[in-house]
Design an enzyme around this catalytic site. Structure first.
Site, PDB file in Angstrom:
ATOM      1  N   LEU A   1       1.101  -0.959  -0.126  1.00  0.00           N
ATOM      2  CA  LEU A   1       0.411  -0.047  -0.208  1.00  0.00           C
ATOM      3  C   LEU A   1       1.200   1.151   0.078  1.00  0.00           C
ATOM      4  O   LEU A   1       0.426   2.256  -0.808  1.00  0.00           O
ATOM      5  CB  LEU A   1      -0.403  -0.186   0.912  1.00  0.00           C
ATOM      6  CG  LEU A   1      -2.078  -0.703   1.199  1.00  0.00           C
ATOM      7  CD1 LEU A   1      -2.335  -1.023   2.576  1.00  0.00           C
ATOM      8  CD2 LEU A   1      -3.623  -1.149   0.345  1.00  0.00           C
ATOM      9  N   GLY A   2       2.251   1.355   0.923  1.00  0.00           N
ATOM     10  CA  GLY A   2       2.986   2.109   0.456  1.00  0.00           C
ATOM     11  C   GLY A   2       4.266   1.875   1.515  1.00  0.00           C
ATOM     12  O   GLY A   2       3.829   1.366   1.826  1.00  0.00           O
TER      13      GLY A   2
ATOM     14  N   GLY B   1       8.042   6.165   6.199  1.00  0.00           N
ATOM     15  CA  GLY B   1       9.172   6.036   7.569  1.00  0.00           C
ATOM     16  C   GLY B   1       8.969   4.899   7.983  1.00  0.00           C
ATOM     17  O   GLY B   1      10.836   4.822   8.511  1.00  0.00           O
ATOM     18  N   PHE B   2       8.740   4.105   9.036  1.00  0.00           N
ATOM     19  CA  PHE B   2       8.942   3.622   9.273  1.00  0.00           C
ATOM     20  C   PHE B   2       8.935   2.287   9.112  1.00  0.00           C
ATOM     21  O   PHE B   2       9.229   0.433   9.614  1.00  0.00           O
ATOM     22  CB  PHE B   2       7.828   2.854  10.860  1.00  0.00           C
ATOM     23  CG  PHE B   2       7.573   3.908  11.125  1.00  0.00           C
ATOM     24  CD1 PHE B   2       8.587   4.586  12.511  1.00  0.00           C
ATOM     25  CD2 PHE B   2       7.099   5.558  11.759  1.00  0.00           C
ATOM     26  CE1 PHE B   2       8.996   5.586  13.500  1.00  0.00           C
ATOM     27  CE2 PHE B   2       6.462   6.522  12.011  1.00  0.00           C
ATOM     28  CZ  PHE B   2       7.918   6.902  13.298  1.00  0.00           C
ATOM     29  N   GLY B   3       8.458   1.522   7.468  1.00  0.00           N
ATOM     30  CA  GLY B   3       8.445   0.940   6.360  1.00  0.00           C
ATOM     31  C   GLY B   3       7.219   0.873   6.065  1.00  0.00           C
ATOM     32  O   GLY B   3       7.404   1.881   5.518  1.00  0.00           O
TER      33      GLY B   3
ATOM     34  N   VAL C   1       3.862  -0.869   4.172  1.00  0.00           N
ATOM     35  CA  VAL C   1       2.406  -1.064   4.673  1.00  0.00           C
ATOM     36  C   VAL C   1       2.074  -2.127   3.447  1.00  0.00           C
ATOM     37  O   VAL C   1       2.195  -1.870   2.029  1.00  0.00           O
ATOM     38  CB  VAL C   1       1.952   0.066   4.864  1.00  0.00           C
ATOM     39  CG1 VAL C   1       0.775  -0.553   5.685  1.00  0.00           C
ATOM     40  CG2 VAL C   1       2.391   0.871   6.008  1.00  0.00           C
TER      41      VAL C   1
ATOM     42  N   LYS D   1       1.674  -3.528   9.338  1.00  0.00           N
ATOM     43  CA  LYS D   1       3.646  -2.402   8.885  1.00  0.00           C
ATOM     44  C   LYS D   1       4.106  -3.270   9.043  1.00  0.00           C
ATOM     45  O   LYS D   1       4.625  -3.876  10.107  1.00  0.00           O
ATOM     46  CB  LYS D   1       2.916  -0.664   9.796  1.00  0.00           C
ATOM     47  CG  LYS D   1       3.985   0.032   9.252  1.00  0.00           C
ATOM     48  CD  LYS D   1       3.579   0.834  10.103  1.00  0.00           C
ATOM     49  CE  LYS D   1       4.694   2.308   8.684  1.00  0.00           C
ATOM     50  NZ  LYS D   1       3.831   3.115   8.384  1.00  0.00           N
TER      51      LYS D   1
ATOM     52  N   ASP E   1       4.867  12.465  12.769  1.00  0.00           N
ATOM     53  CA  ASP E   1       5.078  12.736  11.677  1.00  0.00           C
ATOM     54  C   ASP E   1       3.126  12.372  10.711  1.00  0.00           C
ATOM     55  O   ASP E   1       3.457  11.733  10.083  1.00  0.00           O
ATOM     56  CB  ASP E   1       5.223  11.133  11.039  1.00  0.00           C
ATOM     57  CG  ASP E   1       5.963  11.326   9.424  1.00  0.00           C
ATOM     58  OD1 ASP E   1       5.966  12.185   9.000  1.00  0.00           O
ATOM     59  OD2 ASP E   1       6.065   9.528   9.350  1.00  0.00           O
TER      60      ASP E   1
END
Ligand SMILES: *[C@@H]1O[C@H](CO)[C@@H](O)[C@H](O)[C@H]1NC(C)=O
Ligand SMILES: *[C@@H]1O[C@H](CO)[C@@H](O)[C@H](O)[C@H]1NC(C)=O
Ligand SMILES: *[C@@H]1O[C@H](CO)[C@@H](O)[C@H](O)[C@H]1NC(C)=O
Ligand SMILES: *[C@@H]1O[C@H](CO)[C@@H](O)[C@H](O)[C@H]1NC(C)=O
Ligand SMILES: *[C@@H]1O[C@H](CO)[C@@H](O)[C@H](O)[C@H]1NC(C)=O
Ligand SMILES: *[C@@H]1O[C@H](CO)[C@@H](O)[C@H](O)[C@H]1NC(C)=O
Length: 824
Positions: free
Chosen positions: A512-513, A516-518, A520, A534, A631
């Site tokens: 899906l995208g 910044g954290f990883g 999805v 995620k 964020d």
């Protein structure tokens, strides 16, 4: 703060004039002291005379201050509301009392209004700081004393409370400001209704209660512990109620005073003779849970819980929809009405601040058993407790009606017995009277419970849902999930294999995208539930245990405007969070899409703005964790089927730890265009950083354009800069997307744009808090003027002038441009 200003008063006092002390510590008839003269108490502890507050050198007041220590710390003022504007003040005594006037006129400016006239009047300043008016020959009997008319300072030996015989009510009122001794809007007093308690009022509204006295301290002030230098004596007799503090040893103990500040906060100071200054000993801090009735009626506030308000047992929120949005003021009501008579029982609550006692009765000689009996007999009685917690407890305190302003403590606090209908007291020992009924009911319950369990097991096998619950968790743990974790996690664990299966082995088609954290991924579990997974990047160096702790904390953050975390996965290097799937994707997919944005009307956008603000407020203020998102951006606002906004990625900054995020700001947290200057440049973040991001988000929602990457033919400003420029040109609405503007909502759009400008101000301290933002959005408070935004220009160019020229029409090119001026 307070001390310094008072010490300044002192230096100012003494720089203006030199005092000459009149002889002795008394003023007798025919004597007077004029401005410039002072009277000193016998041992030289206190001094009285005329003084001026620091910021107000023209106003002269007659007052008392310390002489030996800290001269200039004023403890009492006579003519608080009637200053003399020159140095012609004079103090005399008459048979009716002490009189302050000017030397040209006998008309008094202030008099002490003594209760009785005396033959040979004298006024004397005692070493306690008490100014007394008496007959020369009556050494003990005072016709008037300043201790009966306190100002903002409590000195040892000064009673606070009331005397029903003489009618004296001694209460405290702060100065209006540090420079104005006139009474401010707060008062701190013992309330006569019910069992006397100390309350702080603002005007006629109760702001804070210390709770009733429970033998050794006030119920709601656990920090007030026995200490080596002062004690509090609390006296309750049928005619007189007061508390008074005494120095443990008047020659040894440090000097102390308590002051009620203009903002209603009480602080006790202690004189530090080594440092020669006052130090704060104790502050009655009015925190979130100290605000009067923070959780409404029959609610308990607990700072260590999330959410911090809950109803007492047997009660449910009156307006669940408000509670869900962290608005607790509506309080709680009983599930089952009291039956009255012996059918009712009591539930013992431990560790509470006793409820408001204005609707209570008490009897100090009754025992707890008698108390229970009494409460049971009175149908209107709703709760009872001891009045004294010392020596195992004694005395009886009964409440009537709703229980107001309770607070829970983890260690300190009292026991409170709340009356409840028998049916609410399932299985608790208080229901002994109804054993017979239970004997019949218990087998029925067992059978019902067994049926329920079987049904649940059947459902679980068939459906394998993943709602939080220990039982389900254990089922999931069988097989592929990790087992090394403690069992107390109240979030289901999913195995890596299960998630891999659900996401088609993390295929790119399901991606899906990437945040910044990883990355999805979208997935579908075996039971058909859609999820968003995620997969956290491997930067977090947290151990499994810390990670799980953090995740279970985040799982507890629940709000309708936050994406719900439904499970997680921890396996060796893998860390994954499983969220509910949001079909409408991120806000960015609507906002910045030329086609979709056409149907994205103001009503939808406004709904998203309000929801996001509430979610953010919850994170900042109403949840126990006080999460700073760090964020916040359009792609992190997800939309559900009904286009309700849900903030995602909250709490992740916590998992990645402070030091790491600061070190890798650009990689892990933060997105250019949304970061405030203090964060982008210095790495400083606070809730105000989120407010900045929120402001940028508002501008984007209104304009349908990205802040970063915004371009305009006339200047190099970013979107925030452009909005500011339009604001200066009184053409703010020109930034709005044509799609959303029509005459009926211009006011709203205009207001939201102004709020956005307030949020993106350069300095964090200028930006409003989210709670103010929510109030502003609802139109409940007026908007202040905004200042220059941060990153006024993010594409610095030489000669880029930031002041708009008056003939510039840059804001009018938008064909929907409207000029609109809101009244301020
Ligand atoms: C001093 O001020 C008082 C009022 O505060 C006024 O009545 C009096 O006339 C003034 N005296 C002088 C000398 O200015
Ligand atoms: C009154 O006080 C003022 C100011 O201290 C002084 O100048 C004046 O002489 C006094 N007047 C009388 C009558 O004492
Ligand atoms: C004294 O009494 C008078 C008249 O009753 C009143 O105007 C004045 O405010 C009182 N002064 C004080 C200090 O209470
Ligand atoms: C107070 O302290 C002094 C000096 O240490 C001591 O002599 C005196 O007995 C103490 N008084 C009390 C009441 O403890
Ligand atoms: C308080 O309780 C005691 C013992 O039950 C009783 O004798 C007394 O009359 C009560 N006092 C009041 C004021 O009700
Ligand atoms: C209970 O409260 C009601 C209404 O406030 C009142 O009418 C009634 O007299 C009270 N009963 C008792 C026993 O105090």
């Amino acid at each position: 703060m307070k001390e310094t200003s008072i010490i300044l008063v002192c230096s100012c006092l003494f720089s203006i004039m030199t005092f000459s002390s009149a002889a002795g510590d008394t003023i007798a008839a025919k004597e007077s002291i004029s401005d410039g003269q002072t009277i000193v108490s016998a041992r030289g502890e206190f001094e009285m005379g005329f003084f001026s507050p620091q910021g107000n050198p023209l106003n002269r007041y007659f007052g008392i201050w310390y002489k030996k220590i800290s001269p200039g710390t004023v403890v009492w003022v006579a003519n608080r509301e009637a200053p003399i504007s020159n140095t012609s003040g004079v103090v005399r005594v008459s048979s009716r009392g002490i009189v302050v006037s000017t030397n040209q006129s006998t008309r008094s400016i202030w008099t002490s209004n003594s209760s009785a006239s005396v033959k040979n009047p004298v006024a004397q300043l005692l070493d306690t700081g008490n100014l007394v008016f008496r007959d020369e020959n009556e050494v003990e009997n005072f016709a008037w004393q300043s201790f009966d008319h306190p100002g903002n300072t409590i000195l040892p030996g000064m009673k606070c409370g009331f005397d029903l015989v003489s009618g004296v009510d001694r209460y405290f009122s702060p100065w209006k400001s540090d420079d104005d001794p006139a009474p401010g809007e707060y008062t701190s007093r013992l309330d006569k209704n019910g069992y006397p308690q100390l309350i702080l009022m603002k005007g006629s509204v109760v702001r804070y209660r210390t709770g009733p006295w429970v033998g050794s301290r006030f119920s709601g002030v656990p920090v007030l512990k026995p200490n080596g230098f002062y004690t509090i004596e609390y006296v309750i007799t049928p005619t007189e109620v007061y508390y008074v503090n005494h120095l443990v040893n008047s020659s040894e103990s440090p000097i102390t005073r308590a002051v009620l500040a203009p903002d209603g906060v009480s602080t006790r100071y202690k004189w530090n003779s080594d440092k020669h200054s006052w130090s704060q000993f104790l502050t009655l801090e009015a925190g979130d849970c100290d605000r009067y009735e923070a959780c409404g009626r029959n609610g308990v506030c607990n700072v260590n819980k999330s959410p911090r308000c809950e109803c007492i047992k047997g009660f449910d929120p009156k307006r669940p929809e408000h509670w869900a949005e962290a608005d607790w003021t509506s309080g709680c009501s009983r599930n089952v009405e009291l039956e009255c008579g012996n059918e009712d029982g009591f539930f013992k609550y431990t560790g509470v601040k006793l409820p408001d006692t204005r609707w209570s009765k008490y009897n100090m000689s009754m025992s707890l058993v008698e108390c229970e009996d009494m409460c049971l007999k009175d149908c209107n009685c709703t709760a009872y407790s001891n009045t004294d917690i010392r020596n195992g407890g004694s005395g009886c305190l009964l409440w009537f009606g709703d229980l107001k302003d309770m607070r829970g403590y983890s260690a300190d606090g009292q026991d409170l017995y709340v009356k409840m209908a028998a049916s609410e007291l399932k299985g608790s020992k208080n229901s002994g009277k109804k054993t017979r009924v239970w004997i019949v009911l218990i087998p029925v319950f067992i059978v019902l419970a067994a049926i329920l369990c079987l049904f649940l097991l059947y459902r679980i096998r068939k459906k394998r849902t993943k709602r939080a619950g220990i039982m389900q968790l254990n089922l999931y743990n069988v097989g592929d999930a990790t087992r090394e974790e403690g069992p107390d996690l109240d979030l289901p664990l999913l195995g890596f294999i299960q998630i891999a299966k659900a996401t088609d082995n993390f295929s790119d088609n399901n991606k899906l995208g990437e945040g910044g954290f990883g990355a999805v991924y979208k997935g579908v579990l075996e039971d058909g539930q859609e999820i968003a997974v995620k997969r956290l990047s491997k930067d977090s160096r947290q151990g499994v245990k810390e990670f799980m702790n953090e995740v279970s904390c985040i799982a507890k953050l629940q709000h309708r405007n936050l994406v719900r975390l439904i499970a997680c996965c921890v396996e060796e290097q893998e860390r994954m969070l499983v969220y509910e799937y949001m079909p409408n994707k991120g806000l960015d997919s609507y906002l910045f899409d030329r086609e979709k944005c056409k149907s994205f009307d103001w009503q939808k956008r406004y709904n998203i703005i309000n929801g996001t603000a509430k979610g953010l407020l919850y994170l900042h203020q109403d949840s126990r964790l006080r999460v700073i998102h760090r964020d916040l951006k359009a792609s992190n606002i997800l939309l559900d089927y009904e286009m309700n906004p849900k903030i995602s990625d909250f709490g992740l900054a916590r998992i990645f730890g402070e030091s790491e995020t600061e070190a890798c700001t650009t990689r892990v947290v933060g997105t250019y265009g949304y970061m405030p200057p203090e964060y982008a440049i210095e790495g400083l973040f606070s809730t105000k950083s989120d407010v900045y991001s929120f402001g940028v988000l508002l501008l984007e929602i209104i304009s349908g354009k990205k802040n970063r990457g915004f371009s305009h033919p006339d200047h190099n400003l970013n979107l925030a800069g452009h909005a500011w420029r339009c604001h200066l040109e009184n053409n703010l609405l020109s930034i709005a997307d044509e799609v959303i503007l029509n005459s009926s909502n211009e006011h709203e759009v205009f207001r939201v744009t102004e709020i956005a400008l307030l949020c993106v101000q350069e300095y964090p301290e200028d930006r409003p808090s989210m709670s103010s933002v929510v109030l502003m959005l609802s139109g409940e408070i007026a908007l202040p003027n905004s200042k220059k935004p941060g990153f006024y220009s993010d594409k610095q160019k030489p000669n880029d002038t930031t002041s708009p020229s008056s003939n510039n029409t840059s804001c009018s090119i938008n064909s929907a441009s409207v000029s609109f001026y809101a009244p301020r």
